[in-house]
Design an enzyme around this catalytic site. Structure first.
Site, mmCIF file in Angstrom:
data_model
loop_
_atom_site.group_PDB
_atom_site.id
_atom_site.type_symbol
_atom_site.label_atom_id
_atom_site.label_comp_id
_atom_site.label_asym_id
_atom_site.label_seq_id
_atom_site.Cartn_x
_atom_site.Cartn_y
_atom_site.Cartn_z
ATOM 1 N NE ARG B 257 -1.951 1.784 3.422
ATOM 2 C CZ ARG B 257 -1.798 1.729 4.731
ATOM 3 N NH1 ARG B 257 -2.352 0.770 5.449
ATOM 4 N NH2 ARG B 257 -1.062 2.632 5.361
ATOM 5 C CG HIS B 261 -6.330 2.469 6.163
ATOM 6 N ND1 HIS B 261 -6.555 1.210 5.677
ATOM 7 C CD2 HIS B 261 -7.486 2.857 6.759
ATOM 8 C CE1 HIS B 261 -7.794 0.836 5.975
ATOM 9 N NE2 HIS B 261 -8.376 1.824 6.623
ATOM 10 C CE1 TYR B 270 0.791 2.466 8.644
ATOM 11 C CE2 TYR B 270 -0.545 3.967 9.970
ATOM 12 C CZ TYR B 270 -0.313 3.308 8.783
ATOM 13 O OH TYR B 270 -1.172 3.471 7.731
HETATM 14 C C1 LIG Z 1 -14.942 -5.760 10.665
HETATM 15 C C2 LIG Z 1 -14.169 -4.511 10.492
HETATM 16 N N1 LIG Z 1 -13.323 -4.142 11.457
HETATM 17 C C3 LIG Z 1 -12.606 -2.994 11.342
HETATM 18 C C4 LIG Z 1 -12.720 -2.209 10.240
HETATM 19 C C5 LIG Z 1 -11.915 -0.921 10.110
HETATM 20 N N2 LIG Z 1 -10.905 -1.117 9.057
HETATM 21 C C6 LIG Z 1 -11.140 -0.750 7.799
HETATM 22 S S1 LIG Z 1 -9.921 -1.265 6.770
HETATM 23 C C7 LIG Z 1 -9.053 -1.940 8.041
HETATM 24 C C8 LIG Z 1 -7.741 -2.618 7.750
HETATM 25 C C9 LIG Z 1 -7.906 -3.628 6.675
HETATM 26 O O1 LIG Z 1 -6.690 -4.262 6.440
HETATM 27 P P1 LIG Z 1 -6.544 -5.240 5.230
HETATM 28 O O2 LIG Z 1 -7.572 -6.295 5.296
HETATM 29 O O3 LIG Z 1 -5.134 -5.687 5.199
HETATM 30 O O4 LIG Z 1 -6.889 -4.363 3.950
HETATM 31 P P2 LIG Z 1 -6.108 -3.062 3.437
HETATM 32 O O5 LIG Z 1 -6.758 -1.899 4.106
HETATM 33 O O6 LIG Z 1 -4.681 -3.220 3.797
HETATM 34 O O7 LIG Z 1 -6.351 -3.056 1.981
HETATM 35 C C10 LIG Z 1 -9.714 -1.777 9.242
HETATM 36 C C11 LIG Z 1 -9.228 -2.241 10.538
HETATM 37 C C12 LIG Z 1 -13.640 -2.625 9.261
HETATM 38 N N3 LIG Z 1 -13.853 -1.910 8.153
HETATM 39 N N4 LIG Z 1 -14.328 -3.784 9.412
#
Ligand SMILES: Cc1ncc(C[n+]2csc(CCOP(=O)(O)OP(=O)(O)O)c2C)c(N)n1
Ligand SMILES: Cc1ncc(C[n+]2csc(CCOP(=O)(O)OP(=O)(O)O)c2C)c(N)n1
Ligand SMILES: [Mg+2]
Ligand SMILES: [Mg+2]
Lengths: 326, 362, 326, 362
Positions: B257, B261, B270
């Protein structure tokens, strides 16, 4: 036309809907070979095969989540939670997806699924097998919550639920599964979701209940009418959400008095919502406070004590008396 | 413990085009020049839309955005390999793939500006709306896959999730159901090393995401997710397997990424600039451009023309979006249920009356 | 004593409780290095280290389930759901375990944990980042649900929640996170969970709210009092469950009129429960129906439209007027 | 697909005592005669209590029971290897192990008769009550494990689950958290081939349950769960690893549910008598008795004495249970919260008044 219990009647609804529409599929834990732990899905596997009657792995979120997918793809899944006590595992999928796809896409995507779940006490089983938490589901906008009370309305409402284009949580009062039998027509019968039923009319007081509590309520009402000569208007709510305010309001405007009987704990129950609606539109007609006969605000007791906690005909009778004589 | 070995599993890694744009001739897939250029165009389109969304957010013209810059090979390429009737069940970091699967830039702008209109179903495509609840959409994909099998529809389902999503129970249940049902689903994990601030190694103790497939008895493979050719090979094989009744596959696309985020996030808290810089060198677009150049099918002139064309296209979309006037406030009442219960109709009337009063527009 | 916003005040509560009691640990997604997506856990990791401030894998049920284990083993976990919109993944662990261990073991096992979660609208973020579903948690007997409204009460209530021997769902109105500042004493301050606060007394009407809705409510009340010369009794509910009936009932018995302002949809909200309690004990004092000012019974709108849907000072003002002039 | 293998995993199976009671000398653990007999006694005790519970249920003297007959080696032996300060976090099919960990037969009877009194914490043991929500307890185990590590307490946590439970999201999250935290937890899966009516092969496509450990980067092993010696070796090693900071282990104990799922279940609906008969031959108790006999530390006389003793003990417990009179109905009001809110106190009073009236006991 034949007499059947609620288990058979629900089974009939599925049998017939599956015959009519091959997009109806049934899935859940032990719904196939075992025919459901309560035998509600008896005969389905034999008749419709493994593709349409699916014994799933042991995972409730998996069941509802894949059902949502099936529904998006044009099937009409009727899935089962073995007991409502294990259905809290699906709340995020109901709240987050099933209820929202329509609004999220402004009607382009819809989720026509049914989640059947036995709920409530009376089967002397272990923890999580006896609570009544329809209120939790009623807090989720966008899902319909239906609770039948007799074999006949269970059958007719389940047919409606299966045909409904929206997600329906169909809660089956397991205490009433085999408690009594009723004539159920062989031919198709459909009841409208979202309508309460006036079981019988009366003038002195309205009493509202649903699900397994209809039985002690009827008992108390019969006795009360007989003993006092008063007439009671008895309403079976049938759909918990969206609620049929109109039937309730008109009745209370007529009688000026109301008792609500609820198996769930007192706080944050459906009864509270009914009272709020009466407050909105019939407060000035009330001649006595609306009286709630409910379980208490305790953790659902294990079955050794549960009978002390449920509303019983005596408590209901007293509530009628107190409300009419207020 | 001296005992009998009963099972043996291996996990493989695939890279076709290395970080310098050098191709492994043995692995190189046969792709026509037109198709190669198409792959490049869609990746550029994804990148440019992403950058514009960030700019618009920074100017306060739209709300929070979650960019996917740097991950284009991982999501755009698999989307390009889908057949018309295949299903796209995404998460929230595949904006470029969504464009491939029929969503318009205007839709994306509406979505990020807080309007459900952005989620309307694209015509002729089976593309589900963005799914925010991490991992939850993978189950929908499996249910859809089941329905396809049941209907004898030969469509495959491509579902995306992040490395973080693999920790959610729903991902597990989806993989398990897919295995048992042999559902035609490709699970495409964009392992971009971070879940907001959580680095991959704190997400799970497993060395790879790909090996999680072993738990469900399904094939898993780790792929250089910044390598468009490797993504092409892996996704094509998996989609074919799905369509041919071979069941599900898990593809771990190792990527990064490059941006925050979401625009609400500050990655400096971080991670180091060094790490980001290191990964910029592996940028899939730069790498692929080198490859196309080495094949003599791309040059600076073509690049300029493409950039101009895409920027113009985005300009038009932004203008169209900003000209939209008819987004009626009361529409939420119309989509709670298929038919409107009396109470909701009553509330809708009350709402409209109030708005008329509040706006003096009686 | 210094002026701080709610984020800082909540942070202060954790900083101080962690200093006092090494059984307090903080866990959740991004609560450590990132200091929380709203920076509510700022400084905790630096001060107390990785063992006590735990960046967990991305799994809400995992967070609450392990927190329950920690609590059973004598720790006091304060865990975070990043947004209440993702907290429905934990319902089964709250309903099935956190709320029940005490009853299940007749007091031998207890689960002293706190689940913090930002809720409600106002941050212009994507779907699931703006709904208000405190009612869902209030349907679960055995968990306490607390919703502060200002920096000072947020701090004092969180301290109480951390020290509480029972599980507490602590819902933080994210719209109020940085909306205003208030003096918060440096030294320890604790408020009692289960008590509503009479923000100011009045005689003509009672108005009840909580969380982010306190601000538009106060605005409407000020304007209403100023314009009409009437006095309004303003109650901040603070604890949603178990509810402080006494304060509500006494107030309504005095004023005879009541307005409730709720961010959540109308049906099955906390307002309904308040009305039910007024019905039970103060119906005969009512000179007008209790008036609810709420969101509507729709799927939480995306942020582009949300402002049309929340209660605003105008609607609240009108409700006061309608109720007093009834 | 010609690509690089980056990881290799193997899963092993362990059996020490075969189905005929023949021991593999190389693997045979050194266990004293006293301990061996103790193992046997506890297994018999488990079996006898189980059988009595079923009988009592059949007579309507208690409610639904979920027997664990046939699985004694899988749960009783690991429990015996726990240290006093270790934690027991069970599911619902380890009644024998619960006896080992301090629960009384009277408690079991109370539990199965619907009284929370059956769940009171056994003195001096860290034994959690039965957990019915499949898979959910494994997360508690991991949290407890974390707390032990945090406190420098060298206790291990032993948690049980069935084959069915491995499909639940909570199991996945628990394994994953345990891996990341290197929590001192032993996950003991009693793979008894069935989850009510669902056979193991429909539960998951993976060949073994043990291989699911690979998804979390933790050790996993498959063990003959009807072999008390293999269970001894595997559980001891895993518990030691946990206590020594080596992190979690998944043990798959391959066993069989010889009886019905619960007394409310009819297994004839979904499985054959042949299958059951086949597994009866692998009964861990018969097998272990042969082994003890071959070691000349057990004989028919000892057996008879043991049976008599245990039956008598159960008789006493049943009598004690049936004599219990003081199970006050109103106790539920006392344990909602640590202190009683006014409203609940009011409800309690109302409840008591009503009961007094209803029983005429004013
Ligand atoms: C069930 C849930 N918990 C928390 C969140 C908040 N949140 C949104 S994206 C994210 C991180 C997602 O990480 P990843 O699956 O690696 O996807 P990336 O964002 O790196 O594409 C979090 C914690 C959410 N959307 N859904
Ligand atoms: C979450 C949840 N879903 C469903 C049930 C009902 N149920 C009780 S035991 C069981 C099967 C469990 O199978 P397994 O994990 O293999 O354990 P076993 O009964 O074989 O020991 C089911 C479906 C439950 N208790 N919890
Ligand atoms: Mg990621
Ligand atoms: Mg099993």
């Amino acid at each position: 036309m034949s007499k059947m219990n609620m288990v058979q009647a629900i089974n009939l609804a599925m049998l017939q809907e599956m015959a009519k529409d091959d997009s109806v599929v049934v899935l859940g834990e032990d719904v196939g070979v075992d025919e459901g732990v309560f035998r509600v899905t008896a005969g389905l596997l034999k008749k419709y095969g493994e593709d349409r009657v699916i014994d799933t792995p042991l995972a409730e979120s998996g069941i509802i989540g894949t059902s949502i997918g099936m529904a998006l793809a044009g099937l009409k899944p009727v899935c089962e939670m073995q007991f409502s006590g294990f259905s809290y595992l699906i709340v995020h999928q109901l709240e987050g997806h099933a209820s929202r796809f329509r609004a999220r896409s402004q009607g382009d995507w819809t989720v026509p699924l049914v989640v059947r779940m036995p709920y409530g006490g009376g089967v002397r089983a272990m923890e999580h097998h006896s609570e009544s938490r329809e209120a939790l589901y009623a807090t989720i906008t966008g899902v319909k919550v239906v609770i039948p009370s007799t074999p006949r309305n269970a059958r007719a409402l389940l047919v409606a639920a299966i045909r409904d284009p929206d997600p329906v949580v169909f809660m089956e009062p397991k205490h009433s599964y085999r408690a009594f039998r009723e004539e159920v027509p062989d031919e198709e019968e459909v009841m409208e979701i979202g309508k309460a039923e006036i079981v019988h009319e009366g003038n002195d007081v309205t009493i509202i209940s649903w699900g397994a509590m209809m039985r002690p309520t009827i008992k108390a009402v019969d006795e009360y009418q007989e003993k006092t000569g008063k007439t009671v208007e008895l309403i079976d709510l049938l759909t918990i959400s969206p609620m049929d305010s109109k039937t309730i309001i008109e009745s209370v405007q007529k009688t000026g008095r109301c008792v609500i009987v609820q198996e769930a704990p007192k706080t944050m129950g459906i009864a509270s919502e009914i009272i709020a609606r009466i407050n909105d539109k019939a407060l000035m007609y009330l001649e006595a406070p609306v009286k709630r006969v409910t379980n208490y605000d305790v953790i659902t007791p294990y079955f050794g004590r549960e009978n002390y906690y449920f509303p019983n005909p005596e408590r209901i009778y007293q509530a009628l008396e107190a409300t009419v004589d207020f | 413990m001296p005992i009998k070995e009963i099972e043996d599993f291996t996990i493989s890694y695939m890279q076709v085009l290395d970080e310098n744009g050098k191709v492994d001739k043995e692995l190189e897939p046969k792709i026509s020049a037109t198709e190669l250029i198409d792959m490049y165009r869609w990746m550029i389109r994804a990148r440019e839309v992403d950058q514009r969304l960030i700019n618009l957010q920074r100017q306060g013209r739209i709300g929070t955005v979650g960019p996917s810059t740097g991950q284009e090979a991982a999501h755009v390429i698999p989307a390009l390999l889908m057949k018309d009737n295949d299903w796209f069940v995404g998460a929230f970091r595949e904006a470029g793939a969504r464009l491939v699967r029929g969503e318009s830039i205007v839709q994306a702008l509406l979505f990020y500006n807080g309007f459900e209109e952005g989620n309307k179903k694209p015509e002729n495509y089976r593309t589900l709306p963005i799914s925010i609840i991490v991992g939850s959409q993978t189950l929908h994909a499996v249910g859809i896959g089941y329905a396809m099998k049941y209907r004898g529809d030969d469509a495959a389902v491509l579902t995306f999730m992040g490395d973080g999503a693999t920790s959610e129970g729903d991902f597990h249940e989806a993989m398990n159901f897919a295995g048992v049902w042999q559902a035609p689903v490709v699970f495409l994990c964009q392992n971009n090393q971070w879940a907001i601030s959580l680095p991959r190694h704190k997400q799970t103790k497993s060395e790879t995401i790909a090996q999680k497939a072993i738990a469900y008895g399904i094939p898993g493979i780790q792929v250089d997710g910044n390598d468009p050719l490797a993504m092409h090979v892996a996704a094509e094989e998996a989609l074919k397997r799905a369509r041919n009744g071979g069941g599900p596959t898990l593809i771990e696309a190792v990527t990064y990424r490059l941006m925050m985020h979401t625009t609400a996030d500050d990655p400096k808290k971080y991670r180091t600039e060094d790490e980001v810089e290191g990964w910029k060198k592996k940028d899939p677009i730069i790498r692929f451009k080198k490859y196309l150049a080495s094949k003599k099918i791309w040059d600076a002139k073509k690049e300029e023309a493409l950039q101009t064309e895409i920027k113009a296209e985005i300009d038009v979309a932004v203008k169209e979006f900003e000209d939209i006037k008819d987004l009626p406030p009361e529409i939420c009442f119309d989509h709670v249920f298929s038919t409107k219960p009396d109470d909701i109709e009553e509330q809708r009337q009350e709402f409209l009356d109030r708005l008329r009063k509040e706006t003096g527009n009686v």
